[in-house]
Design a protein around this motif. Structure first.
Motif, short mmCIF file in Angstrom:
data_model
loop_
_atom_site.label_atom_id
_atom_site.label_comp_id
_atom_site.label_asym_id
_atom_site.label_seq_id
_atom_site.Cartn_x
_atom_site.Cartn_y
_atom_site.Cartn_z
N GLY A 126 0.79 -1.23 0.00
CA GLY A 126 0.00 0.00 0.00
C GLY A 126 0.82 1.27 0.00
O GLY A 126 0.28 2.36 -0.23
N ILE A 127 2.13 1.18 0.23
CA ILE A 127 2.93 2.41 0.30
C ILE A 127 3.27 2.90 -1.11
O ILE A 127 3.43 2.12 -2.04
CB ILE A 127 4.21 2.18 1.13
CG1 ILE A 127 4.74 3.52 1.63
CG2 ILE A 127 5.27 1.43 0.33
CD1 ILE A 127 5.79 3.40 2.71
N SER A 128 3.37 4.22 -1.26
CA SER A 128 3.74 4.82 -2.54
C SER A 128 5.25 4.83 -2.68
O SER A 128 5.97 5.15 -1.72
CB SER A 128 3.22 6.26 -2.62
OG SER A 128 1.82 6.31 -2.55
N VAL A 129 5.74 4.52 -3.88
CA VAL A 129 7.17 4.54 -4.15
C VAL A 129 7.42 5.27 -5.47
O VAL A 129 6.54 5.36 -6.33
CB VAL A 129 7.76 3.12 -4.23
CG1 VAL A 129 7.67 2.42 -2.88
CG2 VAL A 129 7.06 2.29 -5.31
N ILE A 130 8.63 5.82 -5.60
CA ILE A 130 9.06 6.42 -6.85
C ILE A 130 10.00 5.44 -7.54
O ILE A 130 10.97 4.96 -6.93
CB ILE A 130 9.79 7.76 -6.63
CG1 ILE A 130 8.93 8.72 -5.79
CG2 ILE A 130 10.16 8.39 -7.97
CD1 ILE A 130 7.63 9.14 -6.45
N VAL B 281 2.80 -0.24 -3.82
CA VAL B 281 3.17 -1.65 -3.62
C VAL B 281 1.89 -2.48 -3.48
O VAL B 281 1.04 -2.21 -2.63
CB VAL B 281 4.06 -1.81 -2.37
CG1 VAL B 281 4.33 -3.29 -2.09
CG2 VAL B 281 5.37 -1.05 -2.56
N VAL B 282 1.78 -3.49 -4.33
CA VAL B 282 0.60 -4.36 -4.37
C VAL B 282 0.82 -5.63 -3.56
O VAL B 282 -0.05 -6.08 -2.82
CB VAL B 282 0.26 -4.74 -5.83
CG1 VAL B 282 -0.85 -5.78 -5.88
CG2 VAL B 282 -0.11 -3.51 -6.63
N ASP B 283 1.99 -6.22 -3.69
CA ASP B 283 2.27 -7.50 -3.02
C ASP B 283 3.78 -7.64 -2.88
O ASP B 283 4.56 -6.98 -3.58
CB ASP B 283 1.69 -8.66 -3.83
CG ASP B 283 1.50 -9.93 -3.00
OD1 ASP B 283 1.78 -9.89 -1.78
OD2 ASP B 283 1.08 -10.95 -3.57
N ILE B 284 4.17 -8.53 -1.97
CA ILE B 284 5.59 -8.77 -1.69
C ILE B 284 6.03 -10.07 -2.33
O ILE B 284 5.33 -11.09 -2.25
CB ILE B 284 5.84 -8.84 -0.16
CG1 ILE B 284 5.20 -7.66 0.55
CG2 ILE B 284 7.33 -8.92 0.12
CD1 ILE B 284 5.71 -6.31 0.15
N ASN B 285 7.18 -10.05 -2.98
CA ASN B 285 7.79 -11.28 -3.47
C ASN B 285 8.65 -11.86 -2.37
O ASN B 285 9.69 -11.29 -2.03
CB ASN B 285 8.65 -10.99 -4.71
CG ASN B 285 7.82 -10.74 -5.95
OD1 ASN B 285 6.94 -11.53 -6.27
ND2 ASN B 285 8.09 -9.66 -6.65
N HIS C 270 13.10 -7.04 -1.87
CA HIS C 270 13.46 -5.71 -2.35
C HIS C 270 12.77 -5.37 -3.68
O HIS C 270 12.82 -4.22 -4.12
CB HIS C 270 14.99 -5.60 -2.56
CG HIS C 270 15.76 -5.62 -1.28
ND1 HIS C 270 15.93 -6.77 -0.53
CD2 HIS C 270 16.41 -4.64 -0.61
CE1 HIS C 270 16.66 -6.50 0.53
NE2 HIS C 270 16.96 -5.21 0.51
N ARG C 271 12.14 -6.36 -4.28
CA ARG C 271 11.53 -6.14 -5.60
C ARG C 271 10.08 -6.63 -5.58
O ARG C 271 9.75 -7.71 -6.09
CB ARG C 271 12.34 -6.86 -6.69
CG ARG C 271 13.83 -6.44 -6.72
CD ARG C 271 14.55 -6.95 -7.93
NE ARG C 271 14.07 -6.31 -9.15
CZ ARG C 271 14.48 -5.12 -9.58
NH1 ARG C 271 15.36 -4.42 -8.89
NH2 ARG C 271 14.00 -4.61 -10.70
N PRO C 272 9.19 -5.84 -5.00
CA PRO C 272 7.78 -6.24 -4.89
C PRO C 272 7.02 -6.05 -6.20
O PRO C 272 7.58 -5.55 -7.19
CB PRO C 272 7.25 -5.27 -3.83
CG PRO C 272 8.08 -4.03 -4.03
CD PRO C 272 9.46 -4.53 -4.39
N ILE C 273 5.78 -6.46 -6.19
CA ILE C 273 4.85 -6.15 -7.28
C ILE C 273 4.25 -4.78 -6.99
O ILE C 273 3.81 -4.52 -5.86
CB ILE C 273 3.75 -7.21 -7.39
CG1 ILE C 273 4.37 -8.59 -7.65
CG2 ILE C 273 2.75 -6.85 -8.49
CD1 ILE C 273 3.39 -9.74 -7.52
N VAL C 274 4.26 -3.89 -7.97
CA VAL C 274 3.75 -2.53 -7.76
C VAL C 274 2.68 -2.20 -8.80
O VAL C 274 2.63 -2.81 -9.87
CB VAL C 274 4.89 -1.48 -7.83
CG1 VAL C 274 5.93 -1.75 -6.75
CG2 VAL C 274 5.54 -1.45 -9.21
N ARG C 275 1.84 -1.25 -8.46
CA ARG C 275 0.85 -0.73 -9.41
C ARG C 275 1.28 0.68 -9.82
O ARG C 275 1.32 1.59 -8.99
CB ARG C 275 -0.55 -0.70 -8.81
CG ARG C 275 -1.62 -0.20 -9.80
CD ARG C 275 -3.01 -0.51 -9.29
NE ARG C 275 -3.18 -1.96 -9.11
CZ ARG C 275 -4.22 -2.52 -8.48
NH1 ARG C 275 -5.18 -1.75 -7.98
NH2 ARG C 275 -4.29 -3.83 -8.36
#
Length: 366
Positions: free
Chosen positions: A303-307, A316-320, A325-330
């Motif tokens: 749920g956190i916003s990243v650049i 961030v949608v989900d954690i791998n 360090h490399r999650p799934i993001v929207r």
């Protein structure tokens, strides 16, 4: 839903994830409209981040490590046990109180049952709670995180019970510290800090003769502030003198203290706390333990916003679990910050040319 700094949340936005009191009671349910007055009161309660609803983040749900029932039971149990100890006549450091061991053992069975159902779960930020009494939530967080590490390390069920009890009760000595010191909303004086440090020894004496508590648990309370190079307290123990369980608890205790909501201090985000811990690798904390810890922490909370390195903003949608360090993001904006008409999900573990550059702290960070 998405996780935002409370300073960036505008009145009229709706809460995406419920907020609990230190007794585990729901104070605000999801869907509540956040007014200026509510946001101010939450900030005064020490909450610096909130989950809010956002149509672009529909379907994003932050997972829970414990069931709502277990979490509520745990906070109520800790509140009851700790408050009973505060009220001991004369605040004695000796004597046995069998109900402590029996009660917390029952609680640990529920915690272990929840965590055993998902042994591969990552350490992630727990439910949003007010900090009327930080001690209860901190004790529960440290217990949950330590048990997850114990599972990753390969401890058996009996060992998990013992280290879990040690983590749950590591700060029990704080029940014997003056409330004026314990709840002071600011920096402690040297005299007050000396008083606070006594909680480790007092915790040991509260627990060492408990018939339902292994002696190792008492030593976890005694040693969780000891450090490898002998700079810890209360006895200045060095590496080989510190029990393995206390080393694990010391790492987790420091991490949770850094990432928790406190009235007098903004919390660090997980990746910042990990960097701080690694600064003490080999001197304060065991390097091999830190590696396991790093691999088990969801450093970018769901749920956190990243650049991104592309300049785009994403959530961030989900954690791998194999690559935290490399999650799934929207992805929700283009490289110029303009909202995309159709946001799309990107698995950073499969798109290695794209990286997370930094956390998006709000409009001023763009």
């Amino acid at each position: 839903m998405r996780m935002m700094p409370i300073s960036s949340i505008l009145p009229g936005m709706k809460l995406g994830k419920r907020i609990y009191s230190d007794e585990g009671i729901v104070l605000l349910a999801e869907g509540v409209e956040l007014t200026g007055n509510l946001l101010r009161r939450l900030s005064e309660k020490g909450i610096h981040y909130l989950y809010v609803q956002d149509p672009r983040t529909e379907g994003i749900e932050a997972p829970e490590l414990l069931s709502e029932e277990t979490s509520r039971r745990a906070l109520q149990t800790l509140r009851s046990v700790f408050r009973d100890l505060v009220d001991l006549p004369g605040k004695r450091h000796t004597g046995t109180y069998p109900y402590v061991g029996k009660t917390v053992r029952q609680l640990m069975h529920h915690v272990l049952d929840d965590l055993q159902r998902n042994r591969d779960a990552l350490i992630m930020l727990m439910n949003m709670h007010t900090v009327d009494h930080y001690l209860y939530m901190h004790s529960l967080n440290v217990c949950v995180y330590t048990v997850l590490l114990g599972m990753a390390h390969g401890y058996g069920s009996d060992e998990l019970m013992t280290i879990g009890l040690g983590a749950l009760l590591h700060d029990i000595g704080k029940t014997q510290i003056s409330m004026n010191v314990l709840m002071k909303p600011g920096r402690l004086t040297p005299e007050e800090y000396d008083e606070m440090k006594r909680h480790a020894e007092r915790g040991y004496y509260l627990l060492k003769d408990e018939p339902n508590i292994p002696l190792i648990v008492a030593h976890c309370a005694y040693q969780h502030h000891e450090r490898l190079n002998g700079t810890g307290y209360p006895r200045g123990l060095k590496s080989y003198e510190i029990h393995e369980y206390a080393k694990w608890i010391g790492i987790v205790d420091s991490y949770d203290a850094m990432t928790s909501h406190r009235i007098y201090k903004d919390p660090l985000l997980p990746h910042q706390a990990i960097e701080t811990l690694y600064a003490g690798s080999g001197t304060l904390y065991d390097t091999s333990m830190l590696k396991i810890f790093r691999d088990k922490v969801a450093i970018y909370p769901v749920g956190i916003s990243v650049i991104l390195s592309t300049g785009q903003t994403a959530i961030v949608v989900d954690i791998n679990s194999a690559s935290v360090h490399r999650p799934i993001v929207r992805v929700i904006t283009d490289e110029n910050g303009a909202d995309l008409k159709v946001p799309y999900d990107l698995d950073l573990s499969k798109h290695l040319s794209v990286m997370i550059s930094k956390i998006d702290a709000g409009p001023s960070d763009r």
